[in-house]
Write an enzyme that holds these catalytic residues in place. Structure first.
Site, PDB file in Angstrom:
ATOM      1  N   SER A 282      -2.914  -7.665   3.099  1.00 11.86           N
ATOM      2  CA  SER A 282      -3.123  -7.541   4.545  1.00 11.86           C
ATOM      3  C   SER A 282      -3.419  -8.917   5.145  1.00 11.86           C
ATOM      4  O   SER A 282      -2.975  -9.229   6.250  1.00 11.86           O
ATOM      5  CB  SER A 282      -4.282  -6.589   4.833  1.00 11.86           C
ATOM      6  OG  SER A 282      -4.014  -5.322   4.307  1.00 11.86           O
TER       7      SER A 282
ATOM      8  N   HIS B 214       0.856  -1.205   0.000  1.00 14.21           N
ATOM      9  CA  HIS B 214       0.000   0.000   0.000  1.00 14.21           C
ATOM     10  C   HIS B 214       0.888   1.250   0.000  1.00 14.21           C
ATOM     11  O   HIS B 214       0.628   2.212  -0.731  1.00 14.21           O
ATOM     12  CB  HIS B 214      -0.867   0.051   1.263  1.00 14.21           C
ATOM     13  CG  HIS B 214      -1.924  -1.000   1.357  1.00 14.21           C
ATOM     14  ND1 HIS B 214      -2.063  -1.829   2.436  1.00 14.21           N
ATOM     15  CD2 HIS B 214      -2.926  -1.348   0.495  1.00 14.21           C
ATOM     16  CE1 HIS B 214      -3.107  -2.642   2.252  1.00 14.21           C
ATOM     17  NE2 HIS B 214      -3.643  -2.373   1.086  1.00 14.21           N
TER      18      HIS B 214
ATOM     19  N   ARG C 249      -1.973  -5.841  -8.404  1.00 14.49           N
ATOM     20  CA  ARG C 249      -0.843  -6.732  -8.126  1.00 14.49           C
ATOM     21  C   ARG C 249      -0.707  -7.789  -9.215  1.00 14.49           C
ATOM     22  O   ARG C 249       0.301  -7.884  -9.892  1.00 14.49           O
ATOM     23  CB  ARG C 249      -1.032  -7.422  -6.766  1.00 14.49           C
ATOM     24  CG  ARG C 249      -0.890  -6.486  -5.587  1.00 14.49           C
ATOM     25  CD  ARG C 249      -1.390  -7.116  -4.323  1.00 14.49           C
ATOM     26  NE  ARG C 249      -2.811  -7.449  -4.471  1.00 14.49           N
ATOM     27  CZ  ARG C 249      -3.585  -7.900  -3.490  1.00 14.49           C
ATOM     28  NH1 ARG C 249      -3.068  -8.121  -2.302  1.00 14.49           N
ATOM     29  NH2 ARG C 249      -4.857  -8.149  -3.697  1.00 14.49           N
TER      30      ARG C 249
ATOM     31  N   LYS D 108     -17.887  -5.908   8.229  1.00  9.31           N
ATOM     32  CA  LYS D 108     -16.623  -6.644   8.378  1.00  9.31           C
ATOM     33  C   LYS D 108     -16.170  -6.585   9.829  1.00  9.31           C
ATOM     34  O   LYS D 108     -16.488  -5.628  10.533  1.00  9.31           O
ATOM     35  CB  LYS D 108     -15.535  -6.012   7.494  1.00  9.31           C
ATOM     36  CG  LYS D 108     -15.476  -6.590   6.101  1.00  9.31           C
ATOM     37  CD  LYS D 108     -14.183  -6.178   5.426  1.00  9.31           C
ATOM     38  CE  LYS D 108     -14.073  -6.719   4.001  1.00  9.31           C
ATOM     39  NZ  LYS D 108     -12.865  -6.248   3.323  1.00  9.31           N
TER      40      LYS D 108
HETATM   41  O1  PNS Z   1      -8.894  -2.617   0.514  1.00 11.36           O
HETATM   42  P1  PNS Z   1     -10.127  -3.144  -0.150  1.00 11.36           P
HETATM   43  O2  PNS Z   1     -10.947  -3.944   0.842  1.00 11.36           O
HETATM   44  O3  PNS Z   1      -9.822  -3.903  -1.406  1.00 11.36           O
HETATM   45  O4  PNS Z   1     -11.011  -1.865  -0.576  1.00 11.36           O
HETATM   46  C1  PNS Z   1     -12.269  -2.002  -1.186  1.00 11.36           C
HETATM   47  C2  PNS Z   1     -12.990  -0.638  -1.261  1.00 11.36           C
HETATM   48  C3  PNS Z   1     -13.046   0.016   0.106  1.00 11.36           C
HETATM   49  C4  PNS Z   1     -12.234   0.266  -2.203  1.00 11.36           C
HETATM   50  C5  PNS Z   1     -14.417  -0.892  -1.832  1.00 11.36           C
HETATM   51  O5  PNS Z   1     -15.031  -1.927  -1.115  1.00 11.36           O
HETATM   52  C6  PNS Z   1     -15.302   0.351  -1.790  1.00 11.36           C
HETATM   53  O6  PNS Z   1     -15.079   1.313  -2.477  1.00 11.36           O
HETATM   54  N1  PNS Z   1     -16.318   0.316  -0.914  1.00 11.36           N
HETATM   55  C7  PNS Z   1     -17.241   1.423  -0.685  1.00 11.36           C
HETATM   56  C8  PNS Z   1     -18.622   1.124  -1.239  1.00 11.36           C
HETATM   57  C9  PNS Z   1     -18.717   1.503  -2.694  1.00 11.36           C
HETATM   58  O7  PNS Z   1     -18.446   2.622  -3.080  1.00 11.36           O
HETATM   59  N2  PNS Z   1     -19.141   0.540  -3.556  1.00 11.36           N
HETATM   60  C10 PNS Z   1     -19.293   0.781  -4.957  1.00 11.36           C
HETATM   61  C11 PNS Z   1     -18.077   0.380  -5.765  1.00 11.36           C
HETATM   62  S1  PNS Z   1     -18.093  -1.362  -6.068  1.00 11.36           S
END
Ligand code: PNS
Length: 162
Positions: free
Chosen positions: A127, A16, A89, A40
């Site tokens: 993570s 990150h 990645r 979560k």
């Molecule tokens: O680190 P991660 O868990 O891969 O991050 C995922 C994240 C937080 C970027 C994604 O789940 C997100 O944007 N969630 C917020 C809800 C949202 O906007 N959803 C619409 C896009 S699919």
């Protein structure tokens, strides 16, 4: 140009950090935004994760750390951001990331998702991998910022394996 780097960051890894450092050279400001996700059950609280990211990015003057709840694009609007930053990645990341980028674009057509290829040395890193190693007592010093390694060690010493 302002970019949001959204994620769970449970915890932040050197992968990150690599994306943040390289993003800093492309954008005027990067806002690292920790999602407050009620569905979560993370290892670290949002406040702990924010603190870990703050400490790890102290050397970067154009980084802000925050948290948000709800849709990323709504948060991006609030922050006057024009871009979302994500790291890629391996090929298996691509499908989900592309779906998310398209979804976000349908929700707000002014937002662009910018992908950075994660540096080779961190292409395996997540993570979850870090937590797995730390849980079984392995060293994660080469995978996460120093404070995170300390926090992980404390976490799993306080809650030893059955
Ligand atoms: O680190 P991660 O868990 O891969 O991050 C995922 C994240 C937080 C970027 C994604 O789940 C997100 O944007 N969630 C917020 C809800 C949202 O906007 N959803 C619409 C896009 S699919």
């Amino acid at each position: 140009m302002i970019a949001i780097y959204p994620g769970s960051f449970d915890p932040i890894t050197l992968g990150h950090l690599d994306i943040i450092e390289r993003g800093c050279r492309l954008f005027d400001q990067i806002i690292v935004a920790v999602l407050r996700n009620p569905s979560k059950s993370p290892l670290f609280t949002v406040q702990e994760r924010i603190e870990q990211i703050r400490l790890s990015t102290e050397h970067l003057s154009n980084v802000e750390v925050d948290s948000f709840i709800g849709l990323t694009v709504e948060y991006a609007k609030l922050k006057n951001a024009q871009a979302l930053l994500r790291g890629l990645r391996v090929l298996s990341d691509f499908e989900g990331e592309l779906q998310m980028a398209h979804t976000n674009h349908t929700l707000w057509n002014e937002i662009e998702t910018v992908f950075l290829a994660t540096s080779n040395e961190y292409s395996f890193l997540s993570s979850s991998v870090v937590k797995e190693i730390a849980r079984f007592g392995g060293s994660v010093a080469h995978l996460v910022p120093q404070q995170v390694a300390i926090d992980l060690c404390r976490c799993y010493t306080e809650t030893p394996l059955e």
